[in-house]
Motif scaffolding. Sequence first.
Motif, PDB file in Angstrom:
ATOM      1  N   GLN A 145       0.842  -1.181   0.000  1.00 32.88           N
ATOM      2  CA  GLN A 145       0.000   0.000   0.000  1.00 32.88           C
ATOM      3  C   GLN A 145       0.882   1.238   0.000  1.00 32.88           C
ATOM      4  O   GLN A 145       1.915   1.269   0.657  1.00 32.88           O
ATOM      5  CB  GLN A 145      -0.902   0.044   1.248  1.00 32.88           C
ATOM      6  N   ASN A 146       0.449   2.237  -0.733  1.00 26.67           N
ATOM      7  CA  ASN A 146       1.150   3.514  -0.647  1.00 26.67           C
ATOM      8  C   ASN A 146       0.184   4.648  -0.938  1.00 26.67           C
ATOM      9  O   ASN A 146      -0.837   4.450  -1.598  1.00 26.67           O
ATOM     10  CB  ASN A 146       2.361   3.539  -1.593  1.00 26.67           C
TER      11      ASN A 146
ATOM     12  N   ARG B  64       2.187   5.357   2.817  1.00 24.29           N
ATOM     13  CA  ARG B  64       1.952   4.850   4.167  1.00 24.29           C
ATOM     14  C   ARG B  64       1.320   5.924   5.045  1.00 24.29           C
ATOM     15  O   ARG B  64       0.532   5.606   5.931  1.00 24.29           O
ATOM     16  CB  ARG B  64       3.264   4.378   4.779  1.00 24.29           C
TER      17      ARG B  64
ATOM     18  N   LEU C 186      -0.441   9.952   4.723  1.00 27.74           N
ATOM     19  CA  LEU C 186      -0.928  10.964   3.792  1.00 27.74           C
ATOM     20  C   LEU C 186      -1.602  12.069   4.595  1.00 27.74           C
ATOM     21  O   LEU C 186      -2.489  11.785   5.417  1.00 27.74           O
ATOM     22  CB  LEU C 186      -1.916  10.332   2.812  1.00 27.74           C
TER      23      LEU C 186
ATOM     24  N   ARG D 156      -5.813   9.934  -2.647  1.00 27.67           N
ATOM     25  CA  ARG D 156      -5.757   8.708  -3.455  1.00 27.67           C
ATOM     26  C   ARG D 156      -4.879   7.693  -2.755  1.00 27.67           C
ATOM     27  O   ARG D 156      -3.701   7.948  -2.510  1.00 27.67           O
ATOM     28  CB  ARG D 156      -5.190   8.997  -4.837  1.00 27.67           C
ATOM     29  N   LEU D 157      -5.461   6.538  -2.460  1.00 29.09           N
ATOM     30  CA  LEU D 157      -4.759   5.487  -1.761  1.00 29.09           C
ATOM     31  C   LEU D 157      -4.637   4.299  -2.714  1.00 29.09           C
ATOM     32  O   LEU D 157      -5.609   3.921  -3.384  1.00 29.09           O
ATOM     33  CB  LEU D 157      -5.539   5.054  -0.509  1.00 29.09           C
ATOM     34  N   ARG D 158      -3.444   3.706  -2.754  1.00 22.71           N
ATOM     35  CA  ARG D 158      -3.184   2.634  -3.711  1.00 22.71           C
ATOM     36  C   ARG D 158      -2.881   1.321  -3.005  1.00 22.71           C
ATOM     37  O   ARG D 158      -2.263   1.303  -1.926  1.00 22.71           O
ATOM     38  CB  ARG D 158      -2.027   3.017  -4.629  1.00 22.71           C
ATOM     39  N   CYS D 159      -3.307   0.249  -3.644  1.00 21.66           N
ATOM     40  CA  CYS D 159      -3.107  -1.089  -3.081  1.00 21.66           C
ATOM     41  C   CYS D 159      -2.743  -2.055  -4.193  1.00 21.66           C
ATOM     42  O   CYS D 159      -3.490  -2.199  -5.175  1.00 21.66           O
ATOM     43  CB  CYS D 159      -4.385  -1.553  -2.381  1.00 21.66           C
TER      44      CYS D 159
ATOM     45  N   TRP E 174     -11.187  -3.294   0.748  1.00 22.66           N
ATOM     46  CA  TRP E 174     -10.755  -2.099   1.485  1.00 22.66           C
ATOM     47  C   TRP E 174     -11.530  -2.021   2.796  1.00 22.66           C
ATOM     48  O   TRP E 174     -12.761  -2.213   2.829  1.00 22.66           O
ATOM     49  CB  TRP E 174     -11.007  -0.837   0.672  1.00 22.66           C
TER      50      TRP E 174
ATOM     51  N   TYR F 212      -6.518   3.248   6.531  1.00 20.25           N
ATOM     52  CA  TYR F 212      -7.219   2.526   5.470  1.00 20.25           C
ATOM     53  C   TYR F 212      -6.366   1.330   5.086  1.00 20.25           C
ATOM     54  O   TYR F 212      -5.223   1.470   4.646  1.00 20.25           O
ATOM     55  CB  TYR F 212      -7.458   3.444   4.275  1.00 20.25           C
TER      56      TYR F 212
ATOM     57  N   THR G  80      -2.655   2.733   4.971  1.00 22.50           N
ATOM     58  CA  THR G  80      -2.355   4.160   4.732  1.00 22.50           C
ATOM     59  C   THR G  80      -3.037   4.938   5.834  1.00 22.50           C
ATOM     60  O   THR G  80      -4.249   4.805   6.031  1.00 22.50           O
ATOM     61  CB  THR G  80      -2.887   4.633   3.375  1.00 22.50           C
TER      62      THR G  80
ATOM     63  N   LEU H 205      -4.341   8.242   6.930  1.00 18.44           N
ATOM     64  CA  LEU H 205      -4.762   9.523   6.374  1.00 18.44           C
ATOM     65  C   LEU H 205      -5.069  10.486   7.506  1.00 18.44           C
ATOM     66  O   LEU H 205      -5.838  10.158   8.419  1.00 18.44           O
ATOM     67  CB  LEU H 205      -6.010   9.336   5.505  1.00 18.44           C
TER      68      LEU H 205
END
Lengths: 113, 110
Positions: B6-7, B9, B11, B20-23, B34, B90, B105, B107
């Motif tokens: 995930q990135n 870590r 935000l 925007r959270l990526r997995c 999620w 998240y 992540t 947030l």
Amino acid sequence: GENVEQHPSTLSVQEGDSAVIKCTYSDSASNYFPWYKQELGKRPQLIIDIRSNVGEKKDQRIAVTLNKTAKHFSLHITETQPEDSAVYFCAASISFGNEKLTFGTGTRLTIIP
Amino acid sequence: NAGVMQNPRHLVRRRGQEARLRCSPMKGHSHVYWYRQLPEEGLKFMVYLQKENIIDESGMPKERFSAEFPKEGPSILRIQQVVRGDSAAYFCASASYEQYFGPGTRLTVT
């Protein structure tokens, strides 16, 4: 939808003693029950799981029991060690691998040296 | 489970900005979930995706939140016009059968 209740919310045990965490679920269709351990600031880690076709499963010092009639399941940790200190979550799902998990509210376990 | 990425870590966003959270799931896993974890609380399901399909979004807030899992690339959870109440960790999980979680992540909305 599914509702999972977990007790106790906090638990302190002396090192070497046993710890038991209990969960109940509401949806009789649930058939998969994993347990996760989460250390502070870390990801939840799967430690053991059980499916509804068995009543008990054991892996070294941890075991899980399931009573489908009563709709409850429990985590048992024997010979507790300081590294067992963490938050433990139970969860339930109606399908192994293809459905969301509904989590309990967590138990903060503290092992007293 | 170390394979779920995930990135970012961490935000930090101001109110009104987009997050925007990526997995990226484990190799060979085609299911992504999620979950959101508020401080001192449990994990709450948000959305379940397979490649190019949303399977279950029953846990997603009706507004400002969206998710996708394209044919190529990571799954993305997008939060528009963030508010302070969106501050949380998240987590995504990937599964072939058992669900394995990424590092999350965190947030923070200021």
